[in-house]
Design a protein around this motif. Structure first.
Motif, PDB file in Angstrom:
ATOM      1  N   TYR A 188     -24.127  69.716  83.224  1.00 13.70           N
ATOM      2  CA  TYR A 188     -22.847  69.182  82.754  1.00 13.70           C
ATOM      3  C   TYR A 188     -22.317  70.118  81.673  1.00 13.70           C
ATOM      4  O   TYR A 188     -23.095  70.759  80.965  1.00 13.70           O
ATOM      5  CB  TYR A 188     -23.012  67.774  82.181  1.00 13.70           C
ATOM      6  CG  TYR A 188     -23.440  66.755  83.200  1.00 13.70           C
ATOM      7  CD1 TYR A 188     -24.790  66.497  83.421  1.00 13.70           C
ATOM      8  CD2 TYR A 188     -22.508  66.042  83.945  1.00 13.70           C
ATOM      9  CE1 TYR A 188     -25.198  65.557  84.352  1.00 13.70           C
ATOM     10  CE2 TYR A 188     -22.905  65.101  84.882  1.00 13.70           C
ATOM     11  CZ  TYR A 188     -24.249  64.874  85.079  1.00 13.70           C
ATOM     12  OH  TYR A 188     -24.649  63.945  86.007  1.00 13.70           O
ATOM     13  N   GLY A 225     -15.531  70.114  78.419  1.00 18.38           N
ATOM     14  CA  GLY A 225     -14.296  70.561  79.043  1.00 18.38           C
ATOM     15  C   GLY A 225     -13.807  71.904  78.522  1.00 18.38           C
ATOM     16  O   GLY A 225     -13.187  72.680  79.256  1.00 18.38           O
ATOM     17  N   SER A 226     -14.117  72.192  77.259  1.00 23.63           N
ATOM     18  CA  SER A 226     -13.642  73.422  76.641  1.00 23.63           C
ATOM     19  C   SER A 226     -14.314  74.675  77.202  1.00 23.63           C
ATOM     20  O   SER A 226     -13.817  75.790  76.998  1.00 23.63           O
ATOM     21  CB  SER A 226     -13.873  73.358  75.124  1.00 23.63           C
ATOM     22  OG  SER A 226     -15.250  73.166  74.838  1.00 23.63           O
ATOM     23  N   GLU A 232     -15.969  74.512  80.560  1.00 22.63           N
ATOM     24  CA  GLU A 232     -16.132  74.371  82.016  1.00 22.63           C
ATOM     25  C   GLU A 232     -15.400  75.478  82.750  1.00 22.63           C
ATOM     26  O   GLU A 232     -14.245  75.797  82.446  1.00 22.63           O
ATOM     27  CB  GLU A 232     -15.593  73.016  82.456  1.00 22.63           C
ATOM     28  CG  GLU A 232     -15.709  72.738  83.940  1.00 22.63           C
ATOM     29  CD  GLU A 232     -16.738  71.644  84.238  1.00 22.63           C
ATOM     30  OE1 GLU A 232     -16.662  70.598  83.563  1.00 22.63           O
ATOM     31  OE2 GLU A 232     -17.581  71.840  85.130  1.00 22.63           O
ATOM     32  N   ASP A 244     -13.086  60.967  77.456  1.00 27.28           N
ATOM     33  CA  ASP A 244     -14.145  61.325  76.538  1.00 27.28           C
ATOM     34  C   ASP A 244     -14.241  60.276  75.414  1.00 27.28           C
ATOM     35  O   ASP A 244     -13.232  59.713  74.987  1.00 27.28           O
ATOM     36  CB  ASP A 244     -13.890  62.692  75.894  1.00 27.28           C
ATOM     37  CG  ASP A 244     -13.850  63.827  76.900  1.00 27.28           C
ATOM     38  OD1 ASP A 244     -13.686  64.981  76.471  1.00 27.28           O
ATOM     39  OD2 ASP A 244     -13.981  63.543  78.117  1.00 27.28           O
TER      40      ASP A 244
END
Lengths: 119, 107
Positions: free
Chosen positions: A59, A62-63, A65, B1
């Motif tokens: 996993y 997001g920063s 990925e 999130d």
């Protein structure tokens, strides 16, 4: 005694790449989930990525990925983080951390390795 | 999130004081919460996990409580070695997230 030793941090230009390593000892490496956490200078902690003991589940934040890739070599007891398309916002100390058995908590940390992205 | 909000961001206290730090999650995380201590130039160290379980070797003056969205870290009698920055972290779901930190300073 659990020991985690990161290496590979360096000064790199924007858009460049780097591979970080974390050598583990003192425990059965292949049975533990491992993770990377980073800390920009003077800032708080930011989780980056996690990888299961088998290497089958990963996993990412997001920063990172699509730009970072976590991997491991259980025969050598080494965790890796490949960093691509680096920007100034990736400048940080990168810590390797061992996840415990009671949940996704970081029970042991390395000393960190500094990545500086600058021209 | 899941967003983790710590308060205060800093606190000034004296040796022997009782210090309380709070952490609020943006959604229910049950008891999937940890607390870490970080001293300047050092890696963080786990103090509390599953909201209230004291990690082996951590002094009993540290305690954690809470469930759902609201959590507390208490230092019952502040010692000189406790001046540091404290972070909460949720382990309920990915992405794992940390609070912004609370710096405990000498008064």
């Amino acid at each position: 005694e659990v020991q985690l030793l990161e290496s590979g941090g360096d000064l790199v230009q924007p858009g460049g790449s780097l591979r970080l390593s974390c050598e583990a000892s003192g425990f059965t490496f292949s049975t533990y989930t491992m993770s990377w956490v980073r800390q920009a200078p003077g800032k708080g902690l930011e989780w980056v990525s996690v990888l299961s003991g088998s290497g089958g589940s990963a996993y990412y934040a997001g920063s990172v990925e699509g730009r970072f890739t976590i991997s491991r070599d259980n025969s050598k007891n080494i965790l890796y983080l490949q960093l691509n398309s680096l920007t100034a916002e990736d400048t940080a100390v990168y810590y390797c951390a061992k996840i415990g058995v009671d949940g996704e908590f970081f029970g042991h940390w390395g000393q960190g390795t500094l990545v500086t992205v600058s021209s | 999130d899941i967003q983790m909000t710590q308060s205060p961001s800093s606190v000034s206290a004296s040796v022997g004081d009782r210090v309380t730090i709070t952490c609020r999650a943006s959604q229910d995380i049950s008891t999937w919460l940890a607390w870490y201590q970080q001293k300047p130039g050092k890696a963080p160290q786990l103090l509390i996990y599953i909201a209230s379980s004291l990690r082996s070797g951590v002094p009993s003056r540290f305690s954690g409580s809470g469930s759902g969205t609201d959590f507390t870290l208490t230092i019952s009698s502040l010692q000189p070695e406790d001046f540091a920055t404290y972070y909460c972290q949720q382990a309920n779901s990915f992405p794992l997230t940390f609070g912004g930190g609370t710096k405990v300073e000498i008064k």
